[in-house]
Design an enzyme around this catalytic site. Structure first.
Site, PDB file in Angstrom:
ATOM      1  N   ASP A  72      71.557  -6.241  12.687  1.00 44.67           N
ATOM      2  CA  ASP A  72      71.508  -7.391  13.859  1.00 44.67           C
ATOM      3  C   ASP A  72      70.760  -8.717  13.265  1.00 44.67           C
ATOM      4  O   ASP A  72      70.492  -9.411  14.141  1.00 44.67           O
ATOM      5  CB  ASP A  72      71.136  -6.952  15.030  1.00 44.67           C
ATOM      6  CG  ASP A  72      72.519  -6.176  15.715  1.00 44.67           C
ATOM      7  OD1 ASP A  72      73.469  -6.566  16.013  1.00 44.67           O
ATOM      8  OD2 ASP A  72      72.276  -4.951  15.904  1.00 44.67           O
ATOM      9  N   ARG A  94      66.275  -2.839  16.759  1.00 48.23           N
ATOM     10  CA  ARG A  94      65.874  -4.048  16.479  1.00 48.23           C
ATOM     11  C   ARG A  94      64.236  -4.291  16.528  1.00 48.23           C
ATOM     12  O   ARG A  94      63.707  -5.366  15.964  1.00 48.23           O
ATOM     13  CB  ARG A  94      66.529  -5.177  17.163  1.00 48.23           C
ATOM     14  CG  ARG A  94      68.107  -5.240  16.917  1.00 48.23           C
ATOM     15  CD  ARG A  94      68.532  -6.511  17.495  1.00 48.23           C
ATOM     16  NE  ARG A  94      68.268  -7.581  16.716  1.00 48.23           N
ATOM     17  CZ  ARG A  94      68.577  -8.791  16.972  1.00 48.23           C
ATOM     18  NH1 ARG A  94      69.234  -9.203  18.083  1.00 48.23           N
ATOM     19  NH2 ARG A  94      68.260  -9.884  16.200  1.00 48.23           N
ATOM     20  N   HIS A 152      71.862 -11.945  27.167  1.00 43.73           N
ATOM     21  CA  HIS A 152      70.728 -12.863  27.258  1.00 43.73           C
ATOM     22  C   HIS A 152      70.783 -14.019  28.376  1.00 43.73           C
ATOM     23  O   HIS A 152      72.096 -14.307  28.441  1.00 43.73           O
ATOM     24  CB  HIS A 152      70.384 -13.281  25.955  1.00 43.73           C
ATOM     25  CG  HIS A 152      69.799 -12.438  24.955  1.00 43.73           C
ATOM     26  ND1 HIS A 152      70.564 -12.135  23.892  1.00 43.73           N
ATOM     27  CD2 HIS A 152      68.822 -11.669  24.743  1.00 43.73           C
ATOM     28  CE1 HIS A 152      69.794 -11.404  23.007  1.00 43.73           C
ATOM     29  NE2 HIS A 152      68.683 -10.813  23.691  1.00 43.73           N
ATOM     30  N   CYS A 177      71.994 -17.923  18.807  1.00 46.95           N
ATOM     31  CA  CYS A 177      71.296 -16.851  17.942  1.00 46.95           C
ATOM     32  C   CYS A 177      71.239 -16.672  16.705  1.00 46.95           C
ATOM     33  O   CYS A 177      70.533 -16.021  15.960  1.00 46.95           O
ATOM     34  CB  CYS A 177      71.985 -15.556  18.782  1.00 46.95           C
ATOM     35  SG  CYS A 177      73.484 -15.103  18.669  1.00 46.95           S
TER      36      CYS A 177
HETATM   37  C1  CIR Z   1      72.255  -7.509  19.683  1.00 43.93           C
HETATM   38  O1  CIR Z   1      72.750  -6.883  20.509  1.00 43.93           O
HETATM   39  O2  CIR Z   1      71.133  -7.638  19.556  1.00 43.93           O
HETATM   40  C2  CIR Z   1      73.112  -8.412  18.692  1.00 43.93           C
HETATM   41  N1  CIR Z   1      74.455  -7.674  18.544  1.00 43.93           N
HETATM   42  C3  CIR Z   1      73.566  -9.585  19.455  1.00 43.93           C
HETATM   43  C4  CIR Z   1      72.445 -10.575  19.368  1.00 43.93           C
HETATM   44  C5  CIR Z   1      72.832 -11.785  20.103  1.00 43.93           C
HETATM   45  N2  CIR Z   1      71.570 -12.654  20.257  1.00 43.93           N
HETATM   46  C6  CIR Z   1      71.644 -13.668  21.276  1.00 43.93           C
HETATM   47  O3  CIR Z   1      72.512 -14.188  21.575  1.00 43.93           O
HETATM   48  N3  CIR Z   1      70.495 -14.491  21.172  1.00 43.93           N
END
Ligand code: CIR
Length: 253
Positions: free
Chosen positions: A60, A85, A161, A248
């Site tokens: 990610d 993460r 988020h 993101c």
């Molecule tokens: C996650 O679940 O962390 C990633 N697959 C997606 C993150 C998306 N980030 C965001 O909207 N700021």
């Protein structure tokens, strides 16, 4: 005026990234092309784009917004709320110094992801979500207060988020999905609402007067144009399969 953006090239491991729903696997080659197009659009808006190399240890890691919050005076390296993460932040302290003299960090027991940080003028909304807790929000609030920026928290349900459903388009205006249209926290803002069938379009990206919208959401795009915004669309279907949106994919400052 935004000048810089950091992005990270997707790694082939992207296809194993986190998803909340059952979706088709992302197509890596297509994701690479979409990412290049996204970078081109940032450049066309006058942004100098720094591309970080792919990090295959973290599927990610292309979603860079979550690991750094840029404030006017310092960069804040976050502490991602999801364990897969958590270590994604390694090495960021070496990437930020050309841009920031001061780098701060969110510390345990705080967790915070940049997707939950919505800076709207001189006020910051911090989503309390599965990825951001009050301890993390308190630490960021203290950092912002030193810069004269106030902050309040907004509890998030049913979304990854805060910025999944609410983004700032400058001019005291928010783009919101319909669930946030009447939210009391955002009472003092003008609002443009993403079409109810196009909730993902709420995560559009204002850059220097243009709103970059995800492709495939025509009603929301015309709502924005009717409100006087210039728009441009980019296909990010492969990132959407991983719950990622436009904001993101970059850190902007
Ligand atoms: C996650 O679940 O962390 C990633 N697959 C997606 C993150 C998306 N980030 C965001 O909207 N700021």
């Amino acid at each position: 005026m935004l000048k810089n953006a950091l992005v990270r090239t997707p790694s082939p491991e992207l296809i194993n990234g986190i998803t909340r729903g059952k979706r088709d696997k992302a197509d890596y080659q297509k994701a690479l092309q979409q990412h290049e197009q996204y970078q081109r659009l940032l450049v066309e808006q006058g942004i100098s784009v720094t591309v970080l190399e792919a990090n295959s240890s973290f599927p990610d890691s292309v979603f860079v917004e979550d690991v750094v919050v840029c404030t006017p005076k310092c960069a804040v390296i976050t502490r991602p709320g999801v364990l897969q993460r958590r270590e994604e932040i390694k090495g960021l302290e070496n990437v930020l110094p050309p841009f920031y003299d001061e780098i701060k960090k969110i510390e345990a027991p705080g967790i915070l992801e940049g997707g939950d940080v919505l800076l709207a003028g001189s006020h910051c909304f911090i989503g309390i979500s599965e990825r951001t807790n009050h301890a993390g929000a308190d630490q960021l609030t203290a950092i912002l207060q030193q810069q004269g920026i106030t902050a309040t928290t907004v509890p998030i349900k049913d979304m990854l988020h805060l910025k999944t459903g609410v983004v700032y388009l400058e001019n005291n205006t928010l783009l919101v999905n319909s669930k946030y249209q009447d939210h009391p926290a955002f009472r003092s803002f003008n609002k443009i609402t993403a079409d109810t069938k196009e909730a993902s379009a709420a995560n559009s990206l204002w850059i220097n007067g243009t709103v970059i919208v995800p492709a495939g959401y025509p009603v929301t795009r015309s709502n924005l144009e009717d409100a006087g915004y210039k728009t441009v669309a980019v296909d990010i279907s492969e990132f959407e399969k991983l719950d990622g949106g436009l904001t993101c994919l970059s850190i902007r400052f």
